[in-house]
Design a protein around this motif. Structure first.
Motif, PDB file in Angstrom:
ATOM      1  N   VAL A 539       0.833  -1.210   0.000  1.00 26.92           N
ATOM      2  CA  VAL A 539       0.000   0.000   0.000  1.00 26.92           C
ATOM      3  C   VAL A 539       0.862   1.253   0.000  1.00 26.92           C
ATOM      4  CG1 VAL A 539      -1.747   1.309   1.270  1.00 26.92           C
ATOM      5  CG2 VAL A 539      -1.867  -1.188   1.200  1.00 26.92           C
ATOM      6  N   LYS A 540       1.947   1.235   0.755  1.00 29.60           N
ATOM      7  CA  LYS A 540       2.797   2.411   0.868  1.00 29.60           C
ATOM      8  C   LYS A 540       4.264   1.997   1.019  1.00 29.60           C
ATOM      9  CE  LYS A 540       2.299   2.687   5.896  1.00 29.60           C
ATOM     10  NZ  LYS A 540       1.933   3.563   7.050  1.00 29.60           N
ATOM     11  N   HIS A 541       5.157   2.961   0.749  1.00 31.50           N
ATOM     12  CA  HIS A 541       6.580   2.772   0.991  1.00 31.50           C
ATOM     13  C   HIS A 541       6.830   2.740   2.500  1.00 31.50           C
ATOM     14  CE1 HIS A 541       6.517   3.909  -3.179  1.00 31.50           C
ATOM     15  NE2 HIS A 541       7.839   3.772  -3.293  1.00 31.50           N
ATOM     16  N   LEU A 542       7.855   1.993   2.900  1.00 28.26           N
ATOM     17  CA  LEU A 542       8.072   1.732   4.326  1.00 28.26           C
ATOM     18  C   LEU A 542       9.339   2.396   4.852  1.00 28.26           C
ATOM     19  CD1 LEU A 542       7.302  -2.107   4.293  1.00 28.26           C
ATOM     20  CD2 LEU A 542       5.740  -0.267   4.936  1.00 28.26           C
ATOM     21  N   SER A 543       9.250   2.805   6.112  1.00 26.61           N
ATOM     22  CA  SER A 543      10.439   3.246   6.853  1.00 26.61           C
ATOM     23  C   SER A 543      10.712   2.322   8.042  1.00 26.61           C
ATOM     24  CB  SER A 543      10.250   4.688   7.358  1.00 26.61           C
ATOM     25  OG  SER A 543       9.148   4.753   8.260  1.00 26.61           O
ATOM     26  N   SER A 544       9.846   1.347   8.269  1.00 29.28           N
ATOM     27  CA  SER A 544       9.963   0.478   9.446  1.00 29.28           C
ATOM     28  C   SER A 544      11.171  -0.442   9.332  1.00 29.28           C
ATOM     29  CB  SER A 544       8.690  -0.357   9.623  1.00 29.28           C
ATOM     30  OG  SER A 544       8.463  -1.172   8.496  1.00 29.28           O
ATOM     31  N   VAL A 545      11.680  -0.852  10.504  1.00 30.13           N
ATOM     32  CA  VAL A 545      12.881  -1.679  10.592  1.00 30.13           C
ATOM     33  C   VAL A 545      12.616  -2.809  11.589  1.00 30.13           C
ATOM     34  CG1 VAL A 545      15.350  -1.721  11.120  1.00 30.13           C
ATOM     35  CG2 VAL A 545      14.325   0.335  10.122  1.00 30.13           C
ATOM     36  N   GLU A 546      13.013  -4.023  11.223  1.00 29.96           N
ATOM     37  CA  GLU A 546      12.896  -5.174  12.110  1.00 29.96           C
ATOM     38  C   GLU A 546      14.236  -5.897  12.166  1.00 29.96           C
ATOM     39  OE1 GLU A 546       9.262  -7.584  11.578  1.00 29.96           O
ATOM     40  OE2 GLU A 546       8.751  -6.217   9.953  1.00 29.96           O
ATOM     41  N   ALA A 547      14.509  -6.536  13.293  1.00 29.67           N
ATOM     42  CA  ALA A 547      15.765  -7.264  13.461  1.00 29.67           C
ATOM     43  C   ALA A 547      15.480  -8.700  13.875  1.00 29.67           C
ATOM     44  CB  ALA A 547      16.648  -6.580  14.503  1.00 29.67           C
ATOM     45  N   TYR A 548      16.130  -9.642  13.182  1.00 27.05           N
ATOM     46  CA  TYR A 548      15.957 -11.063  13.475  1.00 27.05           C
ATOM     47  C   TYR A 548      17.217 -11.599  14.157  1.00 27.05           C
ATOM     48  CZ  TYR A 548      15.511 -16.104  12.773  1.00 27.05           C
ATOM     49  OH  TYR A 548      15.453 -17.461  12.962  1.00 27.05           O
ATOM     50  N   ASP A 549      17.053 -12.182  15.336  1.00 32.03           N
ATOM     51  CA  ASP A 549      18.148 -12.792  16.083  1.00 32.03           C
ATOM     52  C   ASP A 549      18.223 -14.269  15.707  1.00 32.03           C
ATOM     53  OD1 ASP A 549      19.732 -14.073  18.107  1.00 32.03           O
ATOM     54  OD2 ASP A 549      19.448 -12.317  19.388  1.00 32.03           O
ATOM     55  N   VAL A 550      19.311 -14.669  15.048  1.00 34.63           N
ATOM     56  CA  VAL A 550      19.370 -16.039  14.533  1.00 34.63           C
ATOM     57  C   VAL A 550      19.495 -17.066  15.655  1.00 34.63           C
ATOM     58  CG1 VAL A 550      20.401 -15.235  12.380  1.00 34.63           C
ATOM     59  CG2 VAL A 550      21.890 -15.967  14.226  1.00 34.63           C
ATOM     60  N   LYS A 551      20.057 -16.657  16.792  1.00 30.41           N
ATOM     61  CA  LYS A 551      20.188 -17.602  17.912  1.00 30.41           C
ATOM     62  C   LYS A 551      18.870 -17.733  18.667  1.00 30.41           C
ATOM     63  CE  LYS A 551      25.097 -16.553  18.681  1.00 30.41           C
ATOM     64  NZ  LYS A 551      25.223 -15.359  17.824  1.00 30.41           N
ATOM     65  N   MET A 552      18.205 -16.607  18.906  1.00 29.00           N
ATOM     66  CA  MET A 552      16.943 -16.615  19.640  1.00 29.00           C
ATOM     67  C   MET A 552      15.751 -16.973  18.759  1.00 29.00           C
ATOM     68  SD  MET A 552      18.010 -15.899  22.647  1.00 29.00           S
ATOM     69  CE  MET A 552      16.462 -15.613  23.493  1.00 29.00           C
ATOM     70  N   ASN A 553      15.952 -16.899  17.432  1.00 26.14           N
ATOM     71  CA  ASN A 553      14.877 -17.203  16.479  1.00 26.14           C
ATOM     72  C   ASN A 553      13.645 -16.342  16.722  1.00 26.14           C
ATOM     73  OD1 ASN A 553      13.707 -18.594  14.288  1.00 26.14           O
ATOM     74  ND2 ASN A 553      12.702 -20.062  15.657  1.00 26.14           N
ATOM     75  N   GLN A 554      13.885 -15.031  16.864  1.00 32.67           N
ATOM     76  CA  GLN A 554      12.771 -14.119  17.117  1.00 32.67           C
ATOM     77  C   GLN A 554      13.057 -12.740  16.528  1.00 32.67           C
ATOM     78  OE1 GLN A 554      12.524 -14.147  21.413  1.00 32.67           O
ATOM     79  NE2 GLN A 554      13.955 -12.447  21.644  1.00 32.67           N
ATOM     80  N   TRP A 555      11.961 -11.999  16.310  1.00 34.54           N
ATOM     81  CA  TRP A 555      12.037 -10.665  15.720  1.00 34.54           C
ATOM     82  C   TRP A 555      11.874  -9.590  16.789  1.00 34.54           C
ATOM     83  CZ3 TRP A 555      13.293  -9.571  10.780  1.00 34.54           C
ATOM     84  CH2 TRP A 555      13.214 -10.608   9.836  1.00 34.54           C
ATOM     85  N   THR A 556      12.503  -8.440  16.537  1.00 31.00           N
ATOM     86  CA  THR A 556      12.382  -7.271  17.403  1.00 31.00           C
ATOM     87  C   THR A 556      12.206  -6.034  16.527  1.00 31.00           C
ATOM     88  OG1 THR A 556      13.882  -8.278  19.021  1.00 31.00           O
ATOM     89  CG2 THR A 556      13.457  -5.920  19.243  1.00 31.00           C
ATOM     90  N   GLU A 557      11.290  -5.169  16.894  1.00 28.23           N
ATOM     91  CA  GLU A 557      11.130  -3.914  16.162  1.00 28.23           C
ATOM     92  C   GLU A 557      12.250  -2.956  16.534  1.00 28.23           C
ATOM     93  OE1 GLU A 557       7.305  -2.186  16.629  1.00 28.23           O
ATOM     94  OE2 GLU A 557       6.229  -3.886  15.745  1.00 28.23           O
ATOM     95  N   LYS A 558      12.762  -2.239  15.546  1.00 28.91           N
ATOM     96  CA  LYS A 558      13.829  -1.278  15.746  1.00 28.91           C
ATOM     97  C   LYS A 558      13.379   0.114  15.309  1.00 28.91           C
ATOM     98  CE  LYS A 558      16.946  -4.143  17.304  1.00 28.91           C
ATOM     99  NZ  LYS A 558      17.489  -4.031  18.668  1.00 28.91           N
ATOM    100  N   CYS A 559      14.255   1.088  15.574  1.00 26.67           N
ATOM    101  CA  CYS A 559      13.960   2.472  15.215  1.00 26.67           C
ATOM    102  C   CYS A 559      13.747   2.607  13.705  1.00 26.67           C
ATOM    103  CB  CYS A 559      15.123   3.364  15.662  1.00 26.67           C
ATOM    104  SG  CYS A 559      14.992   5.091  15.180  1.00 26.67           S
TER     105      CYS A 559
END
Length: 636
Positions: A539-559
């Motif tokens: 729908v729109k261009h994005l500025s959002s950022v996500e980080a994936y921890d390969v050891k923890m196997n989980q995502w975290t939202e970033k600035c």
């Protein structure tokens, strides 16, 4: 750097259940209790134990068993075993550090700086005080820099350590060796940590005599006790690349049987004493008849300008291992971000490099073919591969073409073509092989095929297909595997992720991102975290950022990015991620943003622009000769 940190009065969880007025009352009550405990201790009231440090000292620390037991499992166990004793000695913690830690337990405040961080952390770990240890680790992560990287690197011997912090500290020490090797922390290193630095191919020096002088300064700082370890250390100095005068001096040194050159008081002072009194340059002048500057200049002229891709400059050396007779990667080279192609209103064939230290751009030789949607990766032998894309000669016709850039001679060379013609594929280097993943064919249909090029064999081979046909995704190599995020499948943006294990030759599904995104970028950090940013969400261009921890196997939202960016490309170098160009709601842009994963903050670099307004360019980090990177810049 000094910081006043507040230590939580108890371990995590107690105050988390309170909110609003109750939380405020609890805070006031806690502060009041701690003030009263400090007053009781100051007046010696109700103190029921005296603590002494590990060394023989007249100082005795009066305190309350109950408070120390609440903070420390060590004290809890100690008091249970010696309940009848009024005085107890704590082993392995000096009295001054012990007193600082106990003061923190009473005041919930801790004054940290580079000078006391290491002993306080070791003390907190020895006494099993997790709250204070955590504060020390956070301080180290937030304040790591060139000035303290060796000190922080020495913390890896702690029984509890953070591997990504060790990696960052070592990387800084290797990159800024010329600076850190003149500091007091360098002179106080143990031989194991010193060997770990000087044997590295990635040690950043202009010439090998810098390493030679550094290990001599280290030796003379405590010559008596370090003599037995010196033969092991000097073998990692790459003597094949030292001028003959240095080699002659090394032979003349022979056994070192003189008494230590510095007293303990002089060693404790600082590194300048060693540099002034070491007389290394005087001894060199006796041998060569020249001053050390002339020697260094002579050696700099003899060092090969670059480590070529095939390692043809390897030299012989007696008594040294295979690594020690190779030129270091940094001889005459600098790491830069190479940007290739892209488009504004038409396809571009320009190639330029960005120096993250000077913020200058310099042109490189043009890529041999004009295309859009190419993929790019750098292999361990410092070659840059550009793969596939679309040619405009026949209406966005997908290509099988592959070219390799050799930075030592600033030349491109055609390589064996891929098995499948494709553009908008994911390209990454893993284990010195180039992988091309997915993409689109000439019919603009996504493909799932994956192929791998091994430079030693010189041919492409098929490996396991992607689970689904996919294009326009972010790709990164991390911890020995390939990771794919987002992308376009049957015309729609997806938020799925996949991991390829080359040992098993198979793909596995990953947890999905929070946001569907196509035309995004992915960058792997040394900590084992992959940062995915920008793109288009359907729908729109994005500025959002996500980080994936390969050891923890989980995502975290970033600035978020400062600007929305689709078709931007990113690269990680020297502790920072750089986002280049991209498309903002239909308009190509030339700005560059920089991300710091420690502060979780993006900044827009002032007066730093990609040439022209470009989107869809390709980026990769590459070491190139300094004279190539320092061409007269078109702009900054």
């Amino acid at each position: 750097m000094t910081e006043k940190a507040s230590a939580p009065p108890v371990e995590d969880g107690t105050l988390g259940i309170l909110s609003g007025r109750n939380a405020a009352l609890a805070h006031i009550s806690t502060c009041s209790i701690f003030r009263e405990l400090q007053n009781l201790r100051a007046h010696g009231s109700l103190c029921d134990v005296i603590i002494k440090g590990s060394e023989e000292s007249v100082r005795r620390i009066s305190c309350h068993r109950l408070l120390l037991s609440a903070y420390s499992r060590y004290f809890r166990t100690l008091f249970d075993s010696v309940s009848s004793q009024d005085e107890v000695r704590v082993e392995n913690v000096p009295t001054d550090i012990l007193n600082t830690l106990i003061d923190c337990m009473y005041s919930a405040e801790l004054h940290l700086d580079d000078g006391n961080l290491a002993p306080l952390l070791h003390g907190a770990l020895n006494l099993d005080i997790p709250t204070i240890a955590e504060i020390c680790w956070e301080f180290a992560e937030q304040h790591i820099g060139v000035a303290n990287c060796l000190m922080i690197n020495s913390l890896r011997d702690c029984k509890i350590y953070r591997p990504h912090l060790a990696e960052k500290a070592k990387s800084l020490a290797l990159r800024h060796f010329s600076t850190v090797s003149h500091g007091s922390d360098f002179l106080q290193m143990d031989n194991e940590h010193l060997v770990d630095l000087v044997r590295s191919d990635n040690l950043n020096v202009q010439a090998e005599d810098e390493v030679f002088y550094a290990v001599l300064r280290w030796l003379h700082y405590d010559r008596g006790s370090r003599q037995p370890q010196f033969p092991e250390i000097i073998q990692h100095v790459r003597q094949s690349f030292c001028p003959s005068s240095l080699g002659e001096y090394l032979q003349l040194m022979g056994p070192i049987d003189q008494p230590p050159e510095y007293s303990a008081a002089e060693r404790k002072d600082n590194s300048s004493t060693c540099l002034q009194n070491g007389s290394v340059d005087d001894k060199m002048r006796e041998i060569s008849g020249n001053d050390s500057a002339a020697i260094k200049k002579k050696e700099a002229d003899q060092i090969p300008p670059c480590l070529n891709a095939a390692g043809e400059e390897m030299l012989d050396g007696s008594g040294q291992d295979a690594v020690s007779v190779q030129p270091r990667i940094s001889y005459g080279t600098v790491p830069v971000i190479v940007c290739v192609g892209g488009e504004d209103k038409s396809m571009l064939d320009c190639v330029e490099c960005f120096d993250p230290v000077t913020h200058y751009w310099s042109p490189l030789k043009l890529v041999p073919y004009r295309a859009t949607g190419v993929g790019m990766a750098t292999t361990e032998d410092h070659s840059l591969f550009v793969c596939g894309g679309y040619s405009e000669s026949r209406g966005l016709h997908a290509l099988r073409r592959v070219v390799r850039y050799n930075p030592c001679v600033d030349e491109w060379k055609d390589m064996p073509e891929m098995q499948t013609a494709r553009g908008d594929a994911g390209v990454a280097a893993l284990n010195n092989c180039v992988y091309v993943v997915g993409g689109c064919n000439s019919a603009w249909r996504q493909v799932s095929t994956v192929e791998c090029y091994d430079p030693l064999i010189g041919e492409w081979r098929s490996v396991a297909d992607l689970p689904v046909p996919l294009s326009h995704f972010g790709i990164a190599a991390c911890e020995g595997r390939l990771y794919v995020f987002g992308g376009c499948m049957q015309g729609a943006a997806v938020r799925s992720g996949f991991c390829y294990d080359p040992k098993a030759n198979g793909w596995s599904a990953l947890p999905s991102m929070a946001t569907s995104r196509v035309d995004c970028s992915a960058c792997a950090l040394p900590s084992g975290v992959i940062v995915v940013f920008g793109g288009y969400g359907g729908v729109k261009h994005l500025s959002s950022v996500e980080a994936y921890d390969v050891k923890m196997n989980q995502w975290t939202e970033k600035c978020d990015l400062i600007r929305t960016r689709r078709l931007a490309r990113g690269a990680y170098v020297d502790g920072k991620i750089y986002a280049m160009g991209g498309d903002t709601t239909g308009n190509c842009q030339s700005s560059v943003e920089q991300y710091d994963d420690v502060t979780d903050r993006w900044i827009l670099l002032d007066n730093v622009y990609v040439s022209r307004f470009r989107c869809g360019l390709s980026c990769a980090v590459l070491r190139i000769p300094k004279d190539l990177a320092n061409q007269p810049p078109r702009y900054k």
